[in-house]
Enzyme design. Structure first.
Site, PDB file in Angstrom:
ATOM      1  CB  CYS A  85      -1.026   0.104   1.189  1.00  0.00           C
ATOM      2  SG  CYS A  85      -2.220   1.544   1.207  1.00  0.00           S
ATOM      3  CG  HIS A 126      -5.685  -2.397  -0.431  1.00  0.00           C
ATOM      4  ND1 HIS A 126      -4.954  -3.064  -0.592  1.00  0.00           N
ATOM      5  CD2 HIS A 126      -5.291  -0.751  -0.939  1.00  0.00           C
ATOM      6  CE1 HIS A 126      -3.922  -2.233   0.567  1.00  0.00           C
ATOM      7  NE2 HIS A 126      -4.177  -1.158   0.201  1.00  0.00           N
ATOM      8  CD  GLU A 127      -7.644   1.147  -2.678  1.00  0.00           C
ATOM      9  OE1 GLU A 127      -7.428   1.385  -2.368  1.00  0.00           O
ATOM     10  OE2 GLU A 127      -6.530   0.017  -3.802  1.00  0.00           O
ATOM     11  CG  HIS A 130      -7.478   2.163   1.745  1.00  0.00           C
ATOM     12  ND1 HIS A 130      -6.812   2.576   2.915  1.00  0.00           N
ATOM     13  CD2 HIS A 130      -7.037   1.675   1.348  1.00  0.00           C
ATOM     14  CE1 HIS A 130      -5.430   2.271   2.461  1.00  0.00           C
ATOM     15  NE2 HIS A 130      -5.622   1.836   1.691  1.00  0.00           N
TER      16      HIS A 130
END
Ligand SMILES: [Zn+2]
Length: 136
Positions: A85, A126-127, A130
């Site tokens: 990341c 993954h995003e 976030h």
């Protein structure tokens, strides 16, 4: 405008707020910042540029795509992945799903549903993490 990458894990651990059409400029900055880091980065969430709003941008199938308020509504095929990341150092292990169905708003704030698989699905997971304040 290319923005500075947020590396403060306390900030990155906060849940992002829903996006509205007033946040379109944030999406443009996110895309510009992502393109500026295209050598080592294939996806970004708005909190990575210091904006606590649910917007993600990523490279999928050779094209940049932006999603507002993305949500995974179906997933299948768990596996163990290793990811890096831009906001963090090193490579870390995490659990991902091979296929995910995502509900999101497009730029016109119309609801869209789309299923993604493979690497694109991994980037999206993954995003979206976030957006929920989850970092690998
Ligand atoms: Zn990340």
């Amino acid at each position: 405008m290319v923005r500075e990458i947020m590396r403060d894990t306390a900030f990155l651990s906060l849940r992002a707020e829903p996006a509205t059409s007033a946040d379109l400029p944030v999406a443009d900055d996110l895309l510009e910042t992502l393109e500026a880091h295209k050598d080592g980065c294939v996806g970004m969430a708005a909190n990575m540029i210091g904006v606590k709003i649910r917007i993600i941008a990523f490279l999928g199938g050779g094209e940049y795509m932006v999603m507002f308020n993305p949500e995974i509504i179906k997933k299948s095929g768990p596996y163990e992945a290793e990811e890096g990341c831009l906001s963090l150092d090193g490579i870390r292990k995490t659990k991902r799903w091979k296929s995910v169905k995502v509900r999101y708003h497009n730029r016109n704030f119309q609801i869209r549903l789309k299923t993604f698989t493979g690497f694109t699905a991994q980037i999206i997971q993954h995003e979206i993490d976030h957006c929920d304040g989850i970092i690998i």
